[in-house]
Each structure stands twice: as C-alpha cells, then as structure tokens.
Motif scaffolding. Structure first.
Motif, PDB file in Angstrom:
ATOM      1  N   VAL A   1      16.754 -12.857   2.319  1.00 57.98           N
ATOM      2  CA  VAL A   1      16.886 -11.986   1.148  1.00 57.98           C
ATOM      3  C   VAL A   1      15.487 -11.548   0.716  1.00 57.98           C
ATOM      4  CG1 VAL A   1      16.856 -13.927  -0.500  1.00 57.98           C
ATOM      5  CG2 VAL A   1      17.917 -11.771  -1.173  1.00 57.98           C
ATOM      6  N   GLU A   2      15.384 -10.352   0.157  1.00 57.57           N
ATOM      7  CA  GLU A   2      14.121  -9.871  -0.396  1.00 57.57           C
ATOM      8  C   GLU A   2      14.274  -9.751  -1.900  1.00 57.57           C
ATOM      9  OE1 GLU A   2      11.320  -5.919  -0.095  1.00 57.57           O
ATOM     10  OE2 GLU A   2      11.949  -6.838   1.792  1.00 57.57           O
ATOM     11  N   LEU A   3      13.278 -10.261  -2.651  1.00 58.11           N
ATOM     12  CA  LEU A   3      13.379 -10.331  -4.102  1.00 58.11           C
ATOM     13  C   LEU A   3      12.269  -9.518  -4.749  1.00 58.11           C
ATOM     14  CD1 LEU A   3      13.910 -14.181  -4.024  1.00 58.11           C
ATOM     15  CD2 LEU A   3      15.703 -12.501  -4.450  1.00 58.11           C
ATOM     16  N   GLY A   4      12.615  -8.739  -5.775  1.00 55.60           N
ATOM     17  CA  GLY A   4      11.621  -7.879  -6.435  1.00 55.60           C
ATOM     18  C   GLY A   4      11.340  -8.309  -7.863  1.00 55.60           C
ATOM     19  N   GLY A   5      10.360  -7.647  -8.486  1.00 49.90           N
ATOM     20  CA  GLY A   5      10.028  -7.937  -9.878  1.00 49.90           C
ATOM     21  C   GLY A   5       8.548  -8.205 -10.079  1.00 49.90           C
ATOM     22  N   LEU A   6       7.844  -8.530  -8.980  1.00 45.58           N
ATOM     23  CA  LEU A   6       6.416  -8.816  -9.101  1.00 45.58           C
ATOM     24  C   LEU A   6       5.603  -7.652  -8.536  1.00 45.58           C
ATOM     25  CD1 LEU A   6       6.475 -12.555  -7.962  1.00 45.58           C
ATOM     26  CD2 LEU A   6       6.760 -11.622 -10.259  1.00 45.58           C
ATOM     27  N   ALA A   7       4.337  -7.547  -8.968  1.00 44.93           N
ATOM     28  CA  ALA A   7       3.488  -6.447  -8.499  1.00 44.93           C
ATOM     29  C   ALA A   7       2.036  -6.913  -8.354  1.00 44.93           C
ATOM     30  CB  ALA A   7       3.573  -5.268  -9.461  1.00 44.93           C
ATOM     31  N   HIS A   8       1.254  -6.091  -7.625  1.00 41.50           N
ATOM     32  CA  HIS A   8      -0.184  -6.282  -7.366  1.00 41.50           C
ATOM     33  C   HIS A   8      -0.472  -7.473  -6.442  1.00 41.50           C
ATOM     34  CE1 HIS A   8      -0.835  -2.981  -9.967  1.00 41.50           C
ATOM     35  NE2 HIS A   8      -0.276  -3.615 -10.988  1.00 41.50           N
ATOM     36  N   SER A   9       0.095  -8.649  -6.742  1.00 40.95           N
ATOM     37  CA  SER A   9       0.092  -9.717  -5.753  1.00 40.95           C
ATOM     38  C   SER A   9       0.931 -10.869  -6.260  1.00 40.95           C
ATOM     39  CB  SER A   9      -1.326 -10.186  -5.400  1.00 40.95           C
ATOM     40  OG  SER A   9      -1.740 -11.213  -6.249  1.00 40.95           O
ATOM     41  N   VAL A  10       1.547 -11.603  -5.324  1.00 40.50           N
ATOM     42  CA  VAL A  10       2.320 -12.787  -5.687  1.00 40.50           C
ATOM     43  C   VAL A  10       1.333 -13.955  -5.711  1.00 40.50           C
ATOM     44  CG1 VAL A  10       4.191 -14.327  -5.008  1.00 40.50           C
ATOM     45  CG2 VAL A  10       4.419 -11.853  -4.651  1.00 40.50           C
ATOM     46  N   LEU A  11       1.257 -14.646  -6.856  1.00 44.25           N
ATOM     47  CA  LEU A  11       0.277 -15.726  -7.018  1.00 44.25           C
ATOM     48  C   LEU A  11       0.815 -17.069  -6.536  1.00 44.25           C
ATOM     49  CD1 LEU A  11      -0.931 -14.775 -10.613  1.00 44.25           C
ATOM     50  CD2 LEU A  11      -1.989 -14.148  -8.448  1.00 44.25           C
ATOM     51  N   CYS A  12       2.141 -17.280  -6.689  1.00 49.30           N
ATOM     52  CA  CYS A  12       2.695 -18.596  -6.391  1.00 49.30           C
ATOM     53  C   CYS A  12       4.186 -18.456  -6.097  1.00 49.30           C
ATOM     54  CB  CYS A  12       2.464 -19.484  -7.618  1.00 49.30           C
ATOM     55  SG  CYS A  12       3.151 -21.127  -7.494  1.00 49.30           S
ATOM     56  N   VAL A  13       4.704 -19.105  -5.060  1.00 51.84           N
ATOM     57  CA  VAL A  13       6.162 -19.204  -4.838  1.00 51.84           C
ATOM     58  C   VAL A  13       6.492 -20.678  -4.609  1.00 51.84           C
ATOM     59  CG1 VAL A  13       6.613 -16.892  -3.884  1.00 51.84           C
ATOM     60  CG2 VAL A  13       5.930 -18.719  -2.341  1.00 51.84           C
ATOM     61  N   ARG A  14       7.572 -21.159  -5.256  1.00 49.71           N
ATOM     62  CA  ARG A  14       7.971 -22.556  -5.096  1.00 49.71           C
ATOM     63  C   ARG A  14       9.490 -22.701  -5.137  1.00 49.71           C
ATOM     64  NH1 ARG A  14       4.192 -26.820  -6.267  1.00 49.71           N
ATOM     65  NH2 ARG A  14       2.224 -26.154  -5.355  1.00 49.71           N
TER      66      ARG A  14
ATOM     67  N   PRO B   1       0.815  -1.218   0.000  1.00 49.38           N
ATOM     68  CA  PRO B   1       0.000   0.000   0.000  1.00 49.38           C
ATOM     69  C   PRO B   1       0.849   1.270   0.000  1.00 49.38           C
ATOM     70  CG  PRO B   1      -0.006  -1.012   2.175  1.00 49.38           C
ATOM     71  CD  PRO B   1       0.772  -1.932   1.284  1.00 49.38           C
ATOM     72  N   GLY B   2       2.098   1.146   0.508  1.00 48.48           N
ATOM     73  CA  GLY B   2       2.906   2.341   0.690  1.00 48.48           C
ATOM     74  C   GLY B   2       3.985   2.545  -0.352  1.00 48.48           C
ATOM     75  N   ARG B   3       4.135   1.581  -1.298  1.00 48.34           N
ATOM     76  CA  ARG B   3       5.217   1.709  -2.267  1.00 48.34           C
ATOM     77  C   ARG B   3       4.674   1.850  -3.677  1.00 48.34           C
ATOM     78  NH1 ARG B   3       8.934  -3.183  -0.184  1.00 48.34           N
ATOM     79  NH2 ARG B   3      10.230  -2.677  -1.988  1.00 48.34           N
ATOM     80  N   LYS B   4       5.400   2.602  -4.486  1.00 49.47           N
ATOM     81  CA  LYS B   4       4.933   2.954  -5.833  1.00 49.47           C
ATOM     82  C   LYS B   4       4.750   1.702  -6.698  1.00 49.47           C
ATOM     83  CE  LYS B   4       6.011   6.349  -9.350  1.00 49.47           C
ATOM     84  NZ  LYS B   4       7.041   6.179 -10.346  1.00 49.47           N
TER      85      LYS B   4
END
Length: 625
Positions: free
Chosen positions: A102-115, A81-84
C-alpha cells in the motif's frame, strides 16, 4: 538472430546519506534490508551475490522500518521531484512477495521517521512538513493525523495492552520535539468504533531540557532516546517523567539498538558502544571507533552481530561480543562520474564527485584499492602497462594511484601528479605512449607517458570536452566530442587535427568506436541520437534514433568488445542496449534512480557496469542466448 539480455546482478549504493536506513530482518539472522538511493536492497550478509530489490520510490529513501513479525517493510522518501507540493509518500511492502502492499500519503518534503506498532497493524510516520500520521495498514485508512508545532524527528511505539480492548488492544506511542516529549495512548472507542489518541507531556526537570531527539527505543517500561547533543535521555513511561541524561559520544547519538539486556549506541564521531544497565545507571562493556560518522546501527535476529552504516558510504559488520568490525561494503556518497576497466574483467574502478576512487573486486564487490581526495574526481583510466589508476580532478590535476597488487596503498598519497587544465579535468585516456586529457578550458592536451611533459594542446572546442576516445586501429589518433556539437580527430604524429565534424542539432556527450566496417567513431548526444562518423566524410555516415521516438538525453555510449552491441545511458535513469546487426534497441534496463553518467563493458563482455547521478554503481550480467 542472436538474442541478448542484461540482468541486474549487483547494486552498490548504500551512500550513508540518511539516518537509520539499515535494518536486519527481525527473524532471519543473515538477511539485511537497507536503502540505496530510491531502492531498497534485501541482501544476504554472507553472500553479496544474493540481492533482491524493492523499487517504487521516485526520490531517495529517507526512513525505513521492518515490522517485528518480519512480514512488512515501510519506507518513506524525500520530496518527489516530479509531483506537486514535493509530496513524500510512505510505501508499505509485502516482504515475502517482494511487492508493494500500500502507498500512504499526507507527508511532504521528506519523511523523517516511520515505525510499525509492535503487532505490525499500525504505522506511524512524521514528515518535514510538520505532519504526524498514524495509519491502519490492514485498511489503509488514516487513524490519526495532525500538524505539530515543530518537526517530529522521532516517533516510537511503547508496549501494547491486550487486556483492555479484546479484539482492539490499546497502544502507546511516544513522540519527541525540541522542548518536549509526548506520550500518547491510542485506545479503541466503542461509540465511534474507531481509535482515538490522547496525549500527555513527559515531566522534565525544572531547568528544562532542550534536546533534538534523533533516535529512540522503548525497553522495559523506559523510553531511551539518542540526541543531537551526544547523550541518551531516559524516561520512565509509567510515571511519565524524565530520569536522566547520560553523555555517550560526540557529534550526536545517531542510532540505538537493543538485544537481550544490552543497549548498543552509535555516534556521529564513529563511536559504537555496548552498555548494560537500567534506569539511570549504565556501564560500558565494549567500545569501538569506526572510520566514519555512524548513520545506522542494527542488531541481527540472533544477536550475534551488528551492522553499522557510516556517512562515508560504508557498511560494517560488528561482533556483538567485543564490537570488532570488518568492512561489509564500500559505496560512493555522491554522483559517480566515471568507470574504467583495466586489461582484466575481474576488477573495475569507479570515481565520484565526492573525490572517492574505488577499485572493486567483481567477485565479492569489496574494494581492492581506495584513494580518497578532497577534489571531485571526473575521469579515470587504468594503465594497461603498470596497472596505475590515473584520475583527473576538478582542481585541474591528474594524479596516479597505486593499482591492485601494488606494495603501497593510496594512504601514502599519489605516485605522481601533474597540473593539466585550468578549471578542471573532464576526461582522460592513457596509452603506452601518451596520456590525453580534456578539460573545462575546452582544450585537449597530450602528455608524454613516462616523462609526463606536455606534447601538444588543441583548442578546437568551444565548450568543455565531453569525451575522448583513442582510435582502435591507429594508436596515434584520438577523437574528442563536446556539447558544442563538434567531433574532432587529432593525429599526434602529424601534430594536427585530422578532421572536424559538425552536427546540426546533436550536443555530443560520449564517444566510442565500431570494431567492424570502416571502424567509424560512435557518438551519443542530448537529442537521443547515436551517430556514426567516418574520418573521410564531414557528415555522419549513420544514425540510430531513440527507441519509440522518445527524446532521450543520452550521456554516455560504449560499443561492446565483440563490436556487435552498444550500451548507452540516459538522463531518464535507464540503460539502453542496441544490437548493431539490426540497428535497433533490444533492451531498456531499469535500476538507477538518477541519470546514468557512464557505462562500460567488461573486456570479456560478460558484464556491463553503469554509474549514476544517484551515487549508485550497478553491475549487469550480459549474455547472448
């Protein structure tokens, strides 16, 4: 100088909003890892008092996975909610040390799946922004990233081939879309010294197969997916060909778990099934139906049990042998709006915007009473005489439900009901002589306790009634506060308002009262001030400012039973504790991921219970050192 401290004792907040956010630890049969709003809870299934937390997201977690070796946990969140750009970070956690790796970026609006890949070295994730990423966790770098034609709800790793690349084994990854399923080979390329990904489509029947694949698992050379149509689809990975689709439940097949040679499936109709078989032939060997749509299913490390999460906010433990279920936890599915203690400190009642009413036993956090309603619940009181749970609702009614130890339960409907306020009830309180309620119609109404006839109506407020407090010294006097900046005191015996206080800048949200001095009324307000009011003076007789000069939007306040401390909750998600001896803030408690809507002390002052917009209820232990 007494020192006091509150520490987080228990977090009730599963909520059941997102699919497959409950995972058993792969090596520890009693350790369950699940999400509660923006936090991850690590809990001992046999001892609810043993909980630990991973906190680092700023929005609800939407996807969760644990590596097969049990060392890493990955979580992805809804758009920040707070980031562009509503970015949706993926966080990898070091499980042993309970900290962010570690924190990983590249996705937006919502993460659908992590494996995680089978060896835990790579992580795949897909986002609602139609991006798919694969990261090397050991270096944190992106191995692969591309925009897909449609959102990918499922990415699942196949078997690894360690024979080909020496130190660099090759991997198989399957991704599913509306009209196609892809099989990717991830192979190390010596020339570029990096992994490359190639993709092949699965062969579908000539008629095509339109399915939304929402969960999946690779077992024995086959990819098995659960679909929104309520069937499982089976694909042969070596031949890259579709084999069969078998209907298993209604309302979507939402979760799959494998243990030994048994496939466990769960559906949006509450169905859980155990299937045995292979390829195109599967037999159902056990079945059960839970009381809510299943959103998650996970098998314990020893295969003896399963845990299912349901959309109605409950966690269930199932015996894998016959799928018999026992309730493990019950949580709210929407904003928690009010909290009440009765005379005893060992049970607390919480109510929510989803209409849920739970009386929780604080020794094991299990519901003693559960009374659902269609209408949002806004206020609750536990009768000091009868133990009835009296609740005010958005539909304008006040309903009484049987309390603990009653011979009937809420399933039979309310004990009694009255229509109290047009536009909804916002708050209510009870004494042996009357019930007093406030509403969105800005009025305060008094009702006879036993006949429930209307005794008096006061319309001093110009905005909805924010809070009510029955005077500690004079049981026939009640105080009300509202965001219209008024604090009003009423005398029911004289049937008139005693005094109307007006504040210049403070929109009043909560009321309590001092136990010492002149027993002044205490108010919380949206400008962060805690104000003190004396019946004999129009202006506040004291004020505690926000700590550090911050402009807190305070939503609730309560003076502790001993009268020495004040707890107040704010929109910034924190709970603030003040010492009245020094009039200073002694602690800021972090736990909620949404604004704190209500706070209550247990009558013995050993615990504080706070409720949040995030749907979570947190129990804090409070002790003076």
């Amino acid at each position: 100088e007494a020192m006091a401290v509150a520490e987080l004792e228990h977090f009730c907040g599963y909520g059941g909003k997102c699919l497959n956010t409950v995972r058993y630890h792969p090596l520890r049969p009693e350790t369950l890892i699940y999400t509660a709003a923006a936090a991850i809870i690590i809990e001992d299934v046999n001892d609810p008092h043993k909980q630990e937390f991973l906190r680092g997201h700023d929005a609800d977690i939407s996807a969760l996975d644990v590596s097969a070796n049990g060392r890493l946990v990955a979580s992805g969140q809804m758009g920040s909610p707070g980031r562009k750009g509503a970015v949706a970070p993926v966080v990898v956690w070091d499980f042993e040390n309970r900290q962010k790796y570690v924190e990983l970026g590249g996705l937006a609006h919502s993460v659908l799946c992590v494996r995680f890949s089978p060896d835990g070295r790579f992580l795949s994730a897909t986002g609602a922004n139609q991006m798919m990423c694969v990261w090397d966790i050991s270096t944190g770098e992106t191995v692969y990233s591309r925009r897909t034609e449609s959102p990918c709800f499922l990415a699942v790793w196949g078997a690894m081939d360690a024979t080909s690349g020496g130190r660099h084994p090759s991997y198989q990854l399957c991704t599913a879309y509306d009209a196609q399923v892809l099989v990717h080979q991830m192979v190390f390329d010596i020339r570029s010294m990096s992994y490359t990904l190639t993709s092949d489509p699965m062969q579908f029947p000539a008629t095509g197969l339109q399915r939304k694949h929402i969960c999946g698992i690779v077992q024995g050379g086959f990819l098995i997916t659960g679909t929104a149509a309520g069937d499982i689809c089976i694909f042969n990975l070596a031949a890259k060909v579709f084999r069969a689709s078998l209907p298993v439940c209604n309302n979507g097949c939402t979760s799959l778990a494998f243990f030994g040679d048994i496939l466990y499936i769960a559906g949006g109709d509450g169905r859980v099934k155990a299937l045995r078989g292979a390829d195109t032939h599967w037999d159902c060997i056990a079945e059960n139906v839970l009381e809510g749509d299943v959103a998650a299913l996970t098998a314990s490390a020893d295969g003896a049990e399963l845990v299912a999460g349901t959309r109605n906010g409950k966690l269930w433990r199932l015996l894998s042998s016959d799928l018999t279920a026992t309730l493990q936890a019950a949580t709210h599915t929407d904003e928690v709006t009010d909290i009440a203690f009765g005379v005893s400190s060992d049970a607390v009642c919480t109510v929510s915007k989803a209409g849920e009413v739970y009386l929780l036993d604080l020794s094991d956090y299990m519901p003693l009473v559960s009374c659902p309603s269609k209408s949002s619940a806004r206020g609750v009181a536990i009768s000091s005489m009868t133990g009835e749970i009296i609740v005010g609702y958005d539909d304008g009614s006040i309903r009484a439900w049987p309390g603990r130890g009653a011979r009937t339960n809420g399933a039979q409907g309310p004990l009694w009901e009255l229509q109290a306020h047009r536009g909804g009830v916002t708050v209510l309180r009870e004494t042996p002589n009357f019930i007093v309620s406030g509403g969105n119609d800005c009025s305060v109404r008094f009702w006879h306790r036993t006949t429930r006839e209307l005794l008096a109506t006061f319309t001093n407020h110009r905005k909805p009634v924010g809070d009510l407090h029955i005077d500690e010294a004079l049981p026939h006097v009640v105080h009300s506060g509202s965001e219209d900046k008024l604090v009003v005191s009423y005398d029911l015996k004289a049937n008139k308002p005693l005094v109307q206080h007006f504040t210049q800048h403070s929109n009043i949200t909560g009321l309590s009262q001092r136990k010492d001095r002149e027993k002044e009324v205490v108010s919380s307000s949206l400008d962060g001030k805690i104000l003190f009011w004396d019946v004999d003076y129009p202006d506040p007789t004291g004020c505690i400012e926000s700590p550090g000069g911050a402009m807190l939007r305070l939503r609730c306040v309560e003076v502790s039973p001993s009268g020495r401390y004040i707890a107040a909750g704010a929109d910034d998600t924190r709970l603030y504790i003040y010492d009245l001896a020094t009039c200073s803030c002694i602690q800021e408690c972090e736990g909620h991921s949404g604004g704190v809507t209500q706070v209550r002390w247990s009558p013995d002052q050993k615990q504080i219970v706070s409720a949040g917009r995030d749907g979570c209820v947190i129990i804090w232990n409070f002790f003076e050192v």
